[in-house]
Each structure stands twice: as structure tokens, then as C-alpha cells.
Design an enzyme around this catalytic site. Sequence first.
Site, PDB file in Angstrom:
ATOM      1  N   ASN A  23      21.262  34.816 -63.100  1.00 19.00           N
ATOM      2  CA  ASN A  23      21.358  33.678 -62.201  1.00 19.00           C
ATOM      3  C   ASN A  23      22.612  32.894 -62.561  1.00 19.00           C
ATOM      4  O   ASN A  23      22.726  32.369 -63.671  1.00 19.00           O
ATOM      5  CB  ASN A  23      20.122  32.777 -62.358  1.00 19.00           C
ATOM      6  N   SER A  74      21.609  28.986 -56.303  1.00 18.48           N
ATOM      7  CA  SER A  74      21.421  29.887 -57.435  1.00 18.48           C
ATOM      8  C   SER A  74      20.231  30.800 -57.195  1.00 18.48           C
ATOM      9  O   SER A  74      19.368  30.522 -56.365  1.00 18.48           O
ATOM     10  CB  SER A  74      21.221  29.094 -58.726  1.00 18.48           C
ATOM     11  N   CYS A  75      20.201  31.906 -57.953  1.00 15.39           N
ATOM     12  CA  CYS A  75      19.132  32.900 -57.822  1.00 15.39           C
ATOM     13  C   CYS A  75      17.860  32.424 -58.507  1.00 15.39           C
ATOM     14  O   CYS A  75      17.864  31.494 -59.310  1.00 15.39           O
ATOM     15  CB  CYS A  75      19.583  34.215 -58.454  1.00 15.39           C
ATOM     16  N   GLY A  76      16.763  33.091 -58.205  1.00 15.65           N
ATOM     17  CA  GLY A  76      15.500  32.854 -58.890  1.00 15.65           C
ATOM     18  C   GLY A  76      15.221  33.996 -59.845  1.00 15.65           C
ATOM     19  O   GLY A  76      15.273  35.168 -59.450  1.00 15.65           O
ATOM     20  N   GLN A 102      15.239  37.178 -57.585  1.00 13.21           N
ATOM     21  CA  GLN A 102      15.512  36.928 -56.166  1.00 13.21           C
ATOM     22  C   GLN A 102      16.974  36.524 -56.066  1.00 13.21           C
ATOM     23  O   GLN A 102      17.395  35.525 -56.641  1.00 13.21           O
ATOM     24  CB  GLN A 102      14.626  35.818 -55.623  1.00 13.21           C
TER      25      GLN A 102
END
Length: 409
Positions: free
Chosen positions: A223, A15-17, A201
Site C-alpha cells: 500500500n 491508497s490500497c487496502g 485491494q
Amino acid sequence: MHRAVVDNLRRDRDSCGIGFLADATGRASRTIVDGLLEGLAGVRHRGAVAADRRTGDGAGLLLPIPRALLPAPWCGLAMVFLRNEAARTAIEEACAAEGIGLGGWRRVPLRPGALGDDARASMPQIEQLILRRPLGSSLDEAEQRAHRARLRADGADGAYIASLSFRTVTYKALCAADQLAAFYPDLLDPALAVPFGIFHQRFSTNTSPSWERAQPFRLLGHNGEINSIDGNVAWMRARGHALDLDGSDSALLDNALELLVRGGRDIRHGMAMLLPEAWDADSELDEDVRAFYRYHATLLEPWDGPAGVVFTDGRVVGAVLDRNGLRPLRYAVADDRLVACASEAGALPLPEGVRIRRGRLGPGQMLVVDPALGIEESAAIKGARMRAGTVRASAPSTQACRSNRRRRI
């Protein structure tokens, strides 16, 4: 393999930050920018890199436009990725068609050496266009004009508009989280000051990394995945909405929110429509909040995740989880002034020697920092939408809403 993780391959990278940092009083400072960059660097492990071991999946910041970037307070800013000169002309013509004055182009200072080989090879020309608000127009009207201008220019070959607004600007790149400030010297300018901002991110899952797919987009950073995306897009098409239907699921979510906000809804209202709580069978939920969701269920289907979202329209900043609640969002409030929220605890810096209240968002919950109102939590946000007259107490019954949903096309 084409893409390699940054370090230990056994670590979870699913997963994204994401996150936001805000001064609840609305005071702009360089400290907030530094905190956002530190928080972004703190989630670098969420991303991956290409075979050159330096080109990241994409990272960025979405900020209220800092005064240091504008020649006058009534100006706005377009952040544009250009692939040819015709694209520049198309953007100028789109702005002129909406009555937006042009203050000239600015070549954004860049340091390509901070990027990997793959990112440099595909890097567009990055420029900013100074926008002049039409004489006599309010800021809200100017934002609507800016939205229409972007829609006009979006079809132009070779043009990608990261942001075009009188309130916000997006700095993003095909880079890793800790490369963003090195690539954009603007972000290191001591005069750059903001009251809040969001960061992202990317971890590329369903689509390949590109400059355009880096986040944040124009209103949010996401996310997770929108697993209902095919149905959501089909319903939007069926209703004839002027929605840009190209892009990743995250980009489509941003486009849908933008449509709601530019149509006159508060961004908190729009997010509650797109990512509602699991309200239907919750007997403990406040009746006003149930009425809010019951009414809006006749207008829009949930965009179901798992999804964690940070968002801002340049006036307020916030975070929300979808009703599944499977993407973590934790927050900390320092002496009721500095508010930090991120996809993991400890990503954002907090002051020492002060009281800190910590918490996490649950399924369907929202947290917002509004400099005019302070810190708002989920029940208060949705109750305020009710009191503002968004939904009358006479909202249709659940059965009527279901019947209406079956009839519409």
C-alpha cells in the site's frame, strides 16, 4: 471519465487496502479463510471501478498452499495466467530444466459473471500446474528451483505466473474486493483451510489496472508508492542483480524481496533491509539493531515510501511500515492466538468475549506471526536476526559504510 469511484466521490481513495489474519499457533482452519475474505470485502471502499461500474482495480489473497488443492503433501502449485498455448509449453520446459516434476494442469473453476465487462474482455485463461518436488531435495531447495523456473518462464510471450511455489499460492483477479470469492469457487470450498494469509485491494495510481498488476504478488502486498524507485532500480542494475525490472513499483519491491529470500535470507531479514527504520540519528535505538542497519546500509539502499506492506513466505506472516510511517497499519491480538492486522481498524473480524490487545505499527516497525515462535514485534525480530549471526558486532562504522557507498559502482 474512464474510472469512477464506487460510491461517494468526495471520500478519500488515495491508497490500497491491505491486511493479514493469522492463528499464532499455526493451526489451519476454514475460519481463517472466511476472515480473510471478510477483511478483504471490508476494504472494498479503498478501490475504484472502471466505467462499466463493476471492473475493480484488482484484489487477491496470498495463502500457504491448502492441502485440499494438492494430491500429495510433497507437491507444489503454479498459478498461471495463460494467453496462448506456447506459454504453457514454456512453463513446462522451465520446470523440467530445474528438475521439477509435473503432475498435470488443472483448469481453475471460475465464474466470470462475477466480474465487470472490462475484466471479462481482458481475462486470461487461468490454470494451475501441479509441481512435484525433486527426489531428495529439501523444501528450501525446491523453492529455489521453483524461483529459477519462474525466471526462465517469465520471458515467454503470453505467460504470467502469479505464483510458482511449494509453499504459497496467489488467488488474484481484476475485480473488486467483494467479487474475489464469487469469481474463484475454490475460495468457498469448506475443505480449504490455512493458518494465515494476506489480502490486498488495489487502488490504481501510477499504473493502469490489469490482471497482472493485481496484488498480492508472490511474497507481498503493498500500500503506497516507492518514491525512490528509479534510484533503487538503477543500483540493482549497477550491481548486476538478476532482478525482473518490469512492472509497477510494488511489483519491483516484490521482485527485490524475492531475490533476497531465494538467496538465503529470512523474509524478516529481507524486509528489514528494504524498509529500514530511520536509524542513523536515533540515539535511543538498541546498539545491536543499529549495527544491523549500519552493516546493511553498505549492501542496499532503502526503498522509501510511503509504504505499508504485508508479507508471507508460507512459513511466517507479517507487516511492516517504511521509515516515513505515512500508511496506517493497525493490529489486534485476541488472547495471544488470533492476530489481525490491516490498513484500518475494524476491517477484520475478531472473536467476542475474549481479551484483545490493540496497537499500531510506527515508522520502520514490523509485526510477525511465526507459528514456531509466536508473535514477534519489531525490536525482538531485529535482535533475533543479530543473535542468529546475520551481523557480527564488528560491523563497519557508519563513516566506513558511507565511504564504501561512495566507492561502489
